[in-house]
Design an enzyme around this catalytic site. Structure first.
Site, PDB file in Angstrom:
ATOM      1  N   GLY A  53       0.841  -1.192   0.000  1.00 52.39           N
ATOM      2  CA  GLY A  53       0.000   0.000   0.000  1.00 52.39           C
ATOM      3  C   GLY A  53       0.876   1.241   0.000  1.00 52.39           C
ATOM      4  O   GLY A  53       0.578   2.239  -0.669  1.00 52.39           O
ATOM      5  N   GLN A  86      -7.310   1.041   4.436  1.00 54.48           N
ATOM      6  CA  GLN A  86      -8.101   0.465   5.532  1.00 54.48           C
ATOM      7  C   GLN A  86      -9.509   0.064   5.086  1.00 54.48           C
ATOM      8  O   GLN A  86     -10.206  -0.635   5.812  1.00 54.48           O
ATOM      9  CB  GLN A  86      -8.195   1.460   6.699  1.00 54.48           C
ATOM     10  CG  GLN A  86      -6.908   1.638   7.478  1.00 54.48           C
ATOM     11  CD  GLN A  86      -6.530   0.397   8.297  1.00 54.48           C
ATOM     12  OE1 GLN A  86      -7.372  -0.387   8.720  1.00 54.48           O
ATOM     13  NE2 GLN A  86      -5.242   0.211   8.513  1.00 54.48           N
ATOM     14  N   HIS A 124      -2.817  -7.274   2.318  1.00 58.05           N
ATOM     15  CA  HIS A 124      -2.749  -7.920   3.644  1.00 58.05           C
ATOM     16  C   HIS A 124      -3.769  -7.370   4.626  1.00 58.05           C
ATOM     17  O   HIS A 124      -3.945  -7.912   5.710  1.00 58.05           O
ATOM     18  CB  HIS A 124      -1.327  -7.858   4.222  1.00 58.05           C
ATOM     19  CG  HIS A 124      -0.884  -6.522   4.711  1.00 58.05           C
ATOM     20  ND1 HIS A 124      -0.847  -6.211   6.044  1.00 58.05           N
ATOM     21  CD2 HIS A 124      -0.447  -5.417   4.070  1.00 58.05           C
ATOM     22  CE1 HIS A 124      -0.393  -4.977   6.197  1.00 58.05           C
ATOM     23  NE2 HIS A 124      -0.143  -4.475   5.007  1.00 58.05           N
ATOM     24  N   CYS A 129       5.843   3.224  16.433  1.00 58.65           N
ATOM     25  CA  CYS A 129       6.954   3.645  17.277  1.00 58.65           C
ATOM     26  C   CYS A 129       8.154   3.936  16.397  1.00 58.65           C
ATOM     27  O   CYS A 129       8.290   3.404  15.302  1.00 58.65           O
ATOM     28  CB  CYS A 129       7.287   2.614  18.323  1.00 58.65           C
ATOM     29  SG  CYS A 129       7.627   1.009  17.675  1.00 58.65           S
TER      30      CYS A 129
HETATM   31  N1  PLP Z   1      -2.258   3.629   4.430  1.00 55.71           N
HETATM   32  C1  PLP Z   1      -2.966   3.276   5.512  1.00 55.71           C
HETATM   33  C2  PLP Z   1      -4.173   4.071   5.908  1.00 55.71           C
HETATM   34  C3  PLP Z   1      -2.570   2.163   6.287  1.00 55.71           C
HETATM   35  O1  PLP Z   1      -3.270   1.811   7.354  1.00 55.71           O
HETATM   36  C4  PLP Z   1      -1.410   1.439   5.875  1.00 55.71           C
HETATM   37  C5  PLP Z   1      -0.921   0.287   6.674  1.00 55.71           C
HETATM   38  O2  PLP Z   1      -1.098   0.241   7.885  1.00 55.71           O
HETATM   39  C6  PLP Z   1      -0.726   1.840   4.728  1.00 55.71           C
HETATM   40  C7  PLP Z   1      -1.178   2.948   4.026  1.00 55.71           C
HETATM   41  C8  PLP Z   1       0.483   1.104   4.234  1.00 55.71           C
HETATM   42  O3  PLP Z   1       0.144  -0.150   3.668  1.00 55.71           O
HETATM   43  P1  PLP Z   1       1.257  -1.300   3.520  1.00 55.71           P
HETATM   44  O4  PLP Z   1       1.408  -1.910   4.869  1.00 55.71           O
HETATM   45  O5  PLP Z   1       0.685  -2.277   2.542  1.00 55.71           O
HETATM   46  O6  PLP Z   1       2.486  -0.666   3.017  1.00 55.71           O
END
Ligand code: PLP
Length: 371
Positions: free
Chosen positions: A68, A169, A191, A314
């Site tokens: 993402g 999300q 995922h 963190c």
């Molecule tokens: N954007 C949001 C709102 C997320 O919650 C996350 C992951 O927690 C990401 C982007 C990043 O996704 P990825 O873990 O696939 O890089």
């Protein structure tokens, strides 16, 4: 057996995704001009078509990425690179995948949309003036707050501004129709909906399209070059198809469990503050226990067999107070005692009972320990 309440961080892979990964991992390079290449290409393109249909996009608009985070980067950097404008409009709630990317855009002047107390963007007027791009998450990863992305996209596009949605999300949890949204680009991550870790999806219109910001063999419309992860794409399509079938029933089931969790916590633990305000995803509950420290809460919960998170990432082992709560105007004392509980496909009523059984004593101990 532990009780896993961190589905917003990642959710267990669905059996159908594991099966697709296993069955297609032996496929060869879909770029090959021979039978084995054609076979890999068929699986890749069928996966793309399936995902396009499930998300209201055309197959050519589906770009497979490695996360993402990568999808957000390709969209934001790519849209910025294709504009002469240096103005960027965003929300102050963004995940680091968006926030850090914007911070690194050369010469960008960033304007943040104001928020209300519940963590929803409250005034969209900044979208009415042209910008290189505007970007917003659809649902916040900490509170679950849903932003009015359809209205935002409409206003941005009306002023000639490309609009990117970080839907990481949301995809797999609520219906997404890319064309109806009128967004320019949208990021998702496998995922988060029971697909494999390490596969992202970027939906990108043909026009205006992001410019390429990484270079190589031209795969994925030249926007995400590199030999394709065919098995990952097939597993992602399988997971998204299953999530879409279950979506309505799961939303009802999980919001009932989440409400039970919230009411149970409020009834058992004094001075609880609830940061998840509707409209929000049915899966999220972000609360604070002022006087406690989030790190102590998650460690004590872990030893009691409950896996949860503080919500904020963190850095070098030190947990900073949530930027999201800070942007919402929550006091530092409250923000430091934050706990994010997120539900998903494997969550059962027993998980909720287990949290309600152990949390009051955990909070009491954490409050005694204090800072
Ligand atoms: N954007 C949001 C709102 C997320 O919650 C996350 C992951 O927690 C990401 C982007 C990043 O996704 P990825 O873990 O696939 O890089």
């Amino acid at each position: 057996m532990s009780h896993y309440l961190d589905h917003a961080a990642t959710t267990p892979m669905r059996a159908c995704a594991v099966e697709a990964l296993a069955s297609y991992s032996g496929l060869l390079n879909p770029g090959g001009q021979y039978a084995s290449g054609r076979e890999a290409r068929r699986v890749l393109e069928e996966s793309r078509e399936r995902i396009a249909e499930l998300l209201g996009a055309d197959p050519i608009e589906v770009i497979f990425t490695a996360s993402g985070t990568e999808a957000d980067n390709l969209a934001i950097q790519g849209l910025y690179a294709s504009s002469q404008n240096t103005r960027v409009v965003s929300s102050p709630l963004e995940h680091s995948a968006v926030r850090e990317t914007i911070e690194h855009l050369p010469g960008a002047e960033v304007e943040f949309l104001p928020l209300d107390k519940g963590g929803h963007v409250a005034d969209l007027r900044a979208l009415d003036d042209p910008a290189a791009l505007a970007t917003s998450m659809w649902a916040n990863n900490e509170t679950g707050a849903l932003q009015p992305v359809a209205e935002m996209a409409e206003r941005a596009v009306a002023s000639g501004t490309p609009f990117h949605i970080d839907a990481v999300q949301v995809v797999g949890k609520i219906p997404v129709d890319f064309h109806q949204l009128r967004a320019t680009t949208l990021a998702a991550s496998a995922h988060k909906f029971g697909g494999p870790r390490g596969v992202g999806i970027l939906l990108a219109r043909r026009s205006p399209a992001p410019s390429a910001v990484i270079f190589g063999g031209g795969q994925e419309r030249g926007l995400r070059p590199g030999t394709s992860n065919v098995a990952g794409a097939a597993a992602t399509a399988a997971a998204l198809a299953e999530a879409s079938v279950e979506m309505a029933a799961e939303a009802a089931r999980l919001s009932a469990l989440r409400d039970e969790l919230r009411e149970g916590i409020l009834a058992r633990i004094p001075r609880t503050e609830v940061h998840t305000v509707e409209p929000a995803l049915p899966t999220h509950l972000f609360v604070s226990f002022p006087g406690a420290v989030g790190d102590s809460l998650i460690m004590l919960l872990d030893s009691a067999g409950v896996e949860a998170s503080t919500g904020s990432a963190c850095s070098q082992g030190v947990n900073r107070a949530s930027r999201v709560l800070e942007a919402m105007g929550v006091s530092l004392e409250s923000a430091r005692g934050a706990l994010r509980l997120t539900l998903g496909r494997t969550t059962t009523p027993e998980d909720i009972r287990a949290v309600l059984d152990v949390l009051p004593a955990v909070v009491e101990r954490a409050r005694v320990a204090g800072v």
